[in-house]
Write an enzyme that holds these catalytic residues in place. Structure first.
Site, mmCIF file in Angstrom:
data_model
loop_
_atom_site.group_PDB
_atom_site.id
_atom_site.type_symbol
_atom_site.label_atom_id
_atom_site.label_comp_id
_atom_site.label_asym_id
_atom_site.label_seq_id
_atom_site.Cartn_x
_atom_site.Cartn_y
_atom_site.Cartn_z
ATOM 1 N N HIS A 158 0.829 -1.320 -0.068
ATOM 2 C CA HIS A 158 0.000 -0.050 0.035
ATOM 3 C C HIS A 158 0.757 1.193 -0.041
ATOM 4 O O HIS A 158 0.339 2.454 -0.048
ATOM 5 C CB HIS A 158 -0.920 0.056 1.218
ATOM 6 C CG HIS A 158 -1.955 -0.915 1.389
ATOM 7 N ND1 HIS A 158 -2.755 -1.443 0.232
ATOM 8 C CD2 HIS A 158 -2.196 -1.939 2.220
ATOM 9 C CE1 HIS A 158 -3.793 -2.356 0.646
ATOM 10 N NE2 HIS A 158 -3.216 -2.639 1.809
ATOM 11 N N ASP A 193 -2.652 -10.402 -2.537
ATOM 12 C CA ASP A 193 -3.144 -10.109 -1.223
ATOM 13 C C ASP A 193 -4.673 -9.981 -1.279
ATOM 14 O O ASP A 193 -5.093 -9.702 -2.501
ATOM 15 C CB ASP A 193 -2.559 -8.794 -0.933
ATOM 16 C CG ASP A 193 -2.772 -8.154 0.462
ATOM 17 O OD1 ASP A 193 -1.645 -8.527 1.582
ATOM 18 O OD2 ASP A 193 -3.601 -7.594 0.841
ATOM 19 N N HIS A 195 -6.079 -7.256 -0.365
ATOM 20 C CA HIS A 195 -6.454 -5.966 -0.873
ATOM 21 C C HIS A 195 -5.669 -5.566 -2.062
ATOM 22 O O HIS A 195 -4.626 -6.111 -2.257
ATOM 23 C CB HIS A 195 -5.788 -4.853 0.335
ATOM 24 C CG HIS A 195 -6.601 -5.333 1.562
ATOM 25 N ND1 HIS A 195 -6.022 -6.391 2.530
ATOM 26 C CD2 HIS A 195 -7.705 -4.842 2.201
ATOM 27 C CE1 HIS A 195 -6.793 -6.387 3.722
ATOM 28 N NE2 HIS A 195 -7.749 -5.419 3.493
ATOM 29 N N ASP A 282 -4.096 -12.655 3.414
ATOM 30 C CA ASP A 282 -5.349 -12.333 4.017
ATOM 31 C C ASP A 282 -6.547 -12.659 3.261
ATOM 32 O O ASP A 282 -7.643 -12.575 3.457
ATOM 33 C CB ASP A 282 -5.449 -10.991 4.527
ATOM 34 C CG ASP A 282 -4.676 -10.074 3.487
ATOM 35 O OD1 ASP A 282 -4.203 -10.370 2.386
ATOM 36 O OD2 ASP A 282 -4.574 -8.781 3.642
#
Ligand SMILES: [Zn+2]
Length: 341
Positions: A158, A193, A195, A282
């Protein structure tokens, strides 16, 4: 397979983060290292300590202003009477066309996109070791290893060239990709991931030498919200070299693997010299974020499919994946799948 990790990454321990207006326990905890290390050992990895590589490899993807901010922010913040014990932004510019501020409070707003990545006394040291773990993972691949795994913590995808967010400070996957380019000019980054890897996307958005592909929970109602949509395809020379594959919440193995095939077909067409896998775990059905529903067998199959499709030198960089009883097992499954002949 070699696995790189440093326990110095564990010192960074921001206990809280601001979510929905409430200070909650920060899920990006040092205990993740222990569970992931156990998973790597169960997969048969040998453990190696990373070396200190200085700022050179990190400065390939992050700006000088950002490096100076991260290094000195905690000490400068401490000069403010009554300030908290962690740097957390409370003002943010709505656009970035104004002046670069001198105040640490304003610089925190400039360089931090949300309140999930506080800077504590130990943050600088841990994020450097996390980045150097990525560098030595890339070094293993540069010197002949077909596969290597970097247990990077805190995660990185991120973080953009000059903005921290989503528990991330240095973009370890981007640093590994840039480092690999010493020998391998064309690098693909596959981000699995939960996200969207918005920082990685931003860093390479205008480039055609690094292909970025991300499979993630649809950001329409999920972090990072503003990025990760299918229409974001790159810009300038980079147009067509960014691919986002958002999935509905709770997508399970079969649909996920069909989407992975789309990602792999695009990467095959790019014909990379080397691959970076931004490995978030995740997307697990047991992860506390609960966004997707990948089983341990599913993680193994993801590894198998990547290995079968892309037999190029590969650096696996740990991204997210939070505490659950099967966090380490999911890593074992993925790495075993990746090593399937
Ligand atoms: Zn994640």
């Amino acid at each position: 397979m070699k696995a790189f990790l440093s326990d110095k990454q564990a010192a960074h321990y921001p206990e809280h983060f601001l979510e929905n207006g409430v200070f909650e326990q920060n899920p990006e905890m040092p205990e993740r290292i222990n569970r992931l290390r156990a998973g790597a050992l169960a997969a048969g990895c040998s453990l190696h300590e990373p070396q200190n590589h200085g700022m050179g490899p990190i400065a390939k993807v992050h700006t000088p202003e950002y490096l100076a901010f991260l290094k000195h922010a905690y000490k400068r913040w401490g000069y403010i009477k009554g300030a908290s014990d962690a740097v957390i932004p409370d003002i943010r510019p709505t656009t970035r066309d104004g002046h670069y501020p001198a105040s640490v409070v304003a610089q925190a707003g400039y360089h931090m996109s949300d309140a999930s990545s506080p800077i504590t006394a130990d943050t600088w040291d841990s994020i450097c070791w996390s980045a150097w773990t990525a560098v030595d993972t890339a070094n293993a691949v540069l010197t002949g290893d077909k596969l290597a795994y970097g247990l990077c913590r805190p995660p990185g995808h991120h973080a953009s060239a000059d903005i921290a967010g989503g528990f991330c400070y240095f973009n370890n996957s981007a640093i590994a990709a840039a480092h690999l380019q010493q020998k391998y000019p064309r690098v693909a980054i596959l981000d699995v991931d939960l996200h969207h890897g918005n920082g990685t996307q931003q860093i390479f958005y205008n480039r055609d030498d690094v292909l970025t592909v991300s499979i993630h929970a649809d950001p329409v109602r999920f972090y990072p919200f503003f990025w990760g949509h299918a229409a974001e395809r790159g810009a300038g020379r980079g147009l067509g070299y960014n691919m986002n594959l958002p999935l509905p919440r709770k997508t399970a193995d079969a649909e996920y693997l069909a989407t992975l095939q789309t990602a792999l077909t695009r990467i095959e067409a790019f014909a990379p010299d080397a691959l970076v896998i931004a490995l978030g775990l995740d997307a697990s059905e047991d992860d506390p974020f609960g966004g997707l529903s990948i089983s341990p067998v599913g993680f193994r199959e993801i590894g198998c499919m990547i290995a079968a499709s892309l037999p190029c030198p590969t650096a696996v960089i740990q991204e997210g994946g939070y505490l659950s009883d099967i966090l380490g097992h999911n890593l074992t499954q993925f790495l075993n799948g990746l090593e399937t002949p």
